[in-house]
Write a protein that holds these residues in place. Structure first.
Motif, mmCIF file in Angstrom:
data_model
loop_
_atom_site.group_PDB
_atom_site.id
_atom_site.type_symbol
_atom_site.label_atom_id
_atom_site.label_comp_id
_atom_site.label_asym_id
_atom_site.label_seq_id
_atom_site.Cartn_x
_atom_site.Cartn_y
_atom_site.Cartn_z
ATOM 1 N N UNK A 112 -9.564 1.386 -0.016
ATOM 2 C CA UNK A 112 -9.551 0.861 1.340
ATOM 3 C C UNK A 112 -10.923 0.986 1.995
ATOM 4 N N UNK A 113 -11.613 2.113 1.747
ATOM 5 C CA UNK A 113 -12.949 2.265 2.322
ATOM 6 C C UNK A 113 -13.878 1.169 1.808
ATOM 7 N N UNK A 118 -11.158 -0.658 11.062
ATOM 8 C CA UNK A 118 -10.547 -0.211 9.797
ATOM 9 C C UNK A 118 -11.178 1.111 9.352
ATOM 10 N N UNK A 119 -12.515 1.168 9.405
ATOM 11 C CA UNK A 119 -13.200 2.389 8.951
ATOM 12 C C UNK A 119 -12.918 3.562 9.884
ATOM 13 N N UNK A 161 -2.154 -1.984 -4.828
ATOM 14 C CA UNK A 161 -3.295 -2.452 -4.024
ATOM 15 C C UNK A 161 -3.339 -3.963 -4.039
ATOM 16 N N UNK A 187 -17.932 8.541 3.541
ATOM 17 C CA UNK A 187 -16.499 8.419 3.797
ATOM 18 C C UNK A 187 -15.667 8.790 2.574
ATOM 19 N N UNK A 212 -7.451 10.733 8.809
ATOM 20 C CA UNK A 212 -7.767 11.976 8.109
ATOM 21 C C UNK A 212 -7.686 13.156 9.076
ATOM 22 N N UNK A 269 -12.687 17.967 -4.416
ATOM 23 C CA UNK A 269 -12.651 18.979 -3.361
ATOM 24 C C UNK A 269 -12.917 20.324 -3.989
ATOM 25 N N UNK A 292 -15.490 13.278 2.687
ATOM 26 C CA UNK A 292 -14.217 13.143 3.396
ATOM 27 C C UNK A 292 -13.062 12.793 2.458
ATOM 28 N N UNK A 297 -11.817 9.934 1.473
ATOM 29 C CA UNK A 297 -10.912 8.840 1.876
ATOM 30 C C UNK A 297 -10.644 7.910 0.692
ATOM 31 N N UNK A 298 -9.582 7.125 0.809
ATOM 32 C CA UNK A 298 -9.217 6.186 -0.259
ATOM 33 C C UNK A 298 -10.396 5.277 -0.597
ATOM 34 N N UNK A 339 -9.506 4.989 9.261
ATOM 35 C CA UNK A 339 -9.405 5.848 8.077
ATOM 36 C C UNK A 339 -9.826 7.271 8.423
ATOM 37 N N UNK A 390 0.833 -1.209 0.000
ATOM 38 C CA UNK A 390 0.000 0.000 0.000
ATOM 39 C C UNK A 390 0.864 1.254 0.000
#
Lengths: 349, 314
Positions: free
Chosen positions: B96-97, A333-334, A84, B86, A341, B310, B90, B92-93, A337, A79
């Motif tokens: 991964x999300x 995990x969530x 990925x 998310x 941030x 954004x 936000x 986020x990736x 994240x 990662x």
């Protein structure tokens, strides 16, 4: 007041992020535990004693930690370079399969000090090779490696099933589909006598430290980070993206393969299709909770192992389904994240 | 050899094609809507698992089959909203999300299922959707069995493909969705909110994905068991690339895929001894990878796919 991106995230905040994420995940999962009719705090206390209460439970938790460190490292390494690799599960199984195959075949009968490293190396090679396929497809045809590595997981497990019902089937296993056990010299020495804990744990911890040094101190580490942060800028600076990705793939797949080989040689000595309760996927959570830091992975792997081992014994005591462990891990995990941030920004007056 | 070819002439094969394709059609349409708006949704595997359980549980607790599908879609939409919040505001990736959503949705599904029902050796069953007899058409020789004796959700899936294709290509709403996936700044310039459009698309897409899972427990099978989705969600992600992000081609891709799958199931019986069954089971996954290789270079990817939006940032 406004938010601005932190140029440098201080260590205290780095450590705070996963702690906040885990606390939030435990709070949210607590609601489910309450719905299941148990007191959340009592359930978490039971989980802790289940994971650490006795010498045996400590050894079980550490035994679970071992593969999670390695699959966590596999995800973290990949990662970081924005590769990925979701195929940790498949790479784990090819590593295990190759270890079982060679451990029963050419390596059987050799003295342990030679055969055990050879076995681990073979598992690493197998895992690395498996990941090279999707990386080659990405570089050559632009195929997204997320989907290919995910699909390969299913293909590999079917292949393992085919092998252990076919050429590698143990004729003495009363018809159970499992491979022929590896030679006894190949079984990893135990760390604690009378338990299942084996020296694989030390190998995994050493791998974490080694990779940390590799990432912090070498050109390869810098290049793989650059390739992840900004591939175009990296290319302009003379970093070869294909070469870097191939090297990262070998390392990442190799670590997951090593996890499989160690799991075979450390525990039962043979392969079944339920050898891994999703170590490949949990490895992704382990890596993210550690914010992809190799030494952090060791700690977060321990956390995930505590949750899984603890939930089993808590479930027996309180009747809350042990799937709560998967819920806690996936929610964390969530929340991680989100927490990452927030820690990458700060409030400026 | 002739036996292997004879399979193609049986009406039951073609009936199975439509049945196997249905969850894939729902799933592919769901992925397609999300991705046309610019967001990858790897939550699909978990959302399908959730949909399968929710629909089954609703019916098992005494609800109507259609109520089951509705409940599944609602839960799918809820998880879609989580993914959307998310990844869109936000930023986020999305990789991964999405995986996080899949892990969360499936673990929650297993947890709720185990909590509601004690462990039993034979899974409890419901009465699933029955084939719909269409007067006149269903009695037609061959075609009647192959095409016109499906369950109602299968027809719904095919009709939905038309609706999605029409909305995306011919309506202002569809234009806004496509623009959000190609150039969100242009959406902003039009006075619309790219964030809102993306969230809406993900919620709608996720609801449709959940229907794909629901079909498995209310039509294909009559019980729920863990891991029953078996990577169908990932296959759908591959099919969308294969379809070059077009609904019509997605339908075609799903049918083609289901044809291979239905064929290999029957071929297994013909050559059962000679070839290990696992090789047949690998076929769908191998095909998906092959489809990706063939189409990845040619496919027209939405330009802003996986690029978080954004405001005021280029």
């Amino acid at each position: 007041m406004r938010l601005e991106r932190r140029a440098h995230v201080p260590l205290s905040v780095v450590i705070l992020a996963p702690v906040a994420a885990v606390v939030a995940a435990l709070a949210l999962s607590g609601v489910l535990i309450a719905i299941a009719g148990a007191a959340p705090l009592e359930a978490y206390a039971k989980m802790l004693t289940g994971a650490f209460g006795t010498r045996l439970s400590i050894s079980e938790t550490l035994t679970r930690t071992t593969p999670l460190i390695l699959t966590g490292l596999a995800a973290a390494v990949a990662f970081r370079a924005r590769l990925w690799n979701i195929g940790g599960e498949g790479q784990f199984y090819v590593g295990a399969l190759v270890a079982a195959w060679l451990g029963h075949g050419v390596l059987a009968g050799l003295p342990g000090p030679i055969a055990i490293p050879a076995l681990m190396l073979a598992g690493m090679l197998a895992g690395g090779l498996l990941l090279l396929g999707p990386v080659a497809l990405r570089l050559r045809y632009g195929v997204d490696e997320v989907v290919t590595t995910l699909l390969l997981n299913f293909i590999v497990i079917l292949f393992v099933s085919m092998m252990i019902e076919g050429p590698l089937k143990d004729p003495l296993a009363f018809g159970w589909p499992q491979s022929v056990p590896v030679g006894s010299e190949l079984m990893l020495p135990k760390l604690l006598p009378g338990t299942r804990l084996h020296i694989g744990l030390l190998v995994a911890i050493a791998a974490g430290v080694l990779i940390w040094m590799l990432q912090a101190r070498t050109v390869f580490g810098m290049e793989s980070r650059a390739a992840g942060l900004n591939p175009r800028a990296a290319a302009f600076a003379g970093v070869s993206l294909p070469r870097t990705l191939i090297a990262v793939a070998c390392l990442s797949g190799g670590l997951a393969g090593l996890a499989g080989a160690i799991e075979v040689a450390g525990l039962k000595g043979y392969v079944t299709t339920d050898l891994s309760p999703g170590y490949g996927y949990s490895g992704i959570v382990v890596a993210m909770l550690a914010a992809l830091h190799p030494v952090g992975v060791i700690a977060t792997a321990l956390f995930v192992a505590i949750v899984f081992v603890g939930a089993d014994s808590m479930s027996r005591a309180l009747g809350v389904p042990s799937f709560i462990a998967d819920v806690i891990v996936s929610i964390s995990l969530l929340t991680m994240l989100v927490s990452l941030l927030f820690t990458s920004y700060r409030v400026r007056r | 050899m002739t036996e292997a070819l004879d399979i193609l002439g049986t009406a039951s094969l073609w009936a199975a094609v439509l049945r196997i394709a249905t969850p894939l059609i729902f799933g592919t349409l769901g992925v397609l809507i999300c991705e046309r708006a610019g967001v990858l949704n790897l939550g699909i595997e978990g959302i399908m698992t959730l949909g399968a359980m929710v629909a089954w549980m609703t019916v098992y607790q005494g609800g109507d089959l259609w109520l089951g599908l509705f409940a599944a879609a609602l839960c799918g939409a809820a998880f879609g909203l989580l993914h959307a919040l998310l990844t869109v505001p936000l930023g986020l990736s999305q990789h991964v999300t999405g995986l996080g959503i899949t892990l969360f949705a499936s673990s929650l599904t297993y947890f709720v299922f185990r909590l509601s029902l004690p462990v039993s050796s034979s899974p409890p069953t419901i009465i699933p959707f029955q084939p719909l007899a269409i007067p006149g058409l269903s009695d037609f020789p061959f075609l009647g069995v192959a095409l016109f004796s499906q369950t109602a959700p299968t027809y719904l899936a095919i009709a939905l493909t038309g609706v999605v294709a029409y909305v995306l290509a011919r309506t202002p709403l569809g234009l806004a969705v496509r623009m959000a996936g190609e150039n969100p700044h242009a959406v902003e310039a039009q006075g619309l909110s790219p964030i809102g459009i993306r969230i809406g698309a993900i919620v709608a897409g996720s609801a449709i994905m959940a229907l794909g899972g629901a079909f498995l427990t209310t039509a294909t099978f009559n019980s729920f068991f863990p891991t029953m989705v078996q990577g169908r969600g990932w296959v759908c992600i591959a099919l969308v690339v294969f379809a070059s992000w077009r609904p019509g081609r997605a339908l075609l891709g799903a049918l083609l895929f289901a044809l291979f799958d239905a064929y290999q199931l029957r071929l297994q019986h013909v050559v059962s001894e000679a070839i290990p069954y696992q090789l047949f089971l690998m076929v769908p996954y191998v095909l998906s990878i092959v489809a990706l290789i063939i189409m990845s270079r040619r496919a027209r990817v939405p330009q802003a796919l996986m690029v978080p939006y954004r405001r005021g940032e280029r």
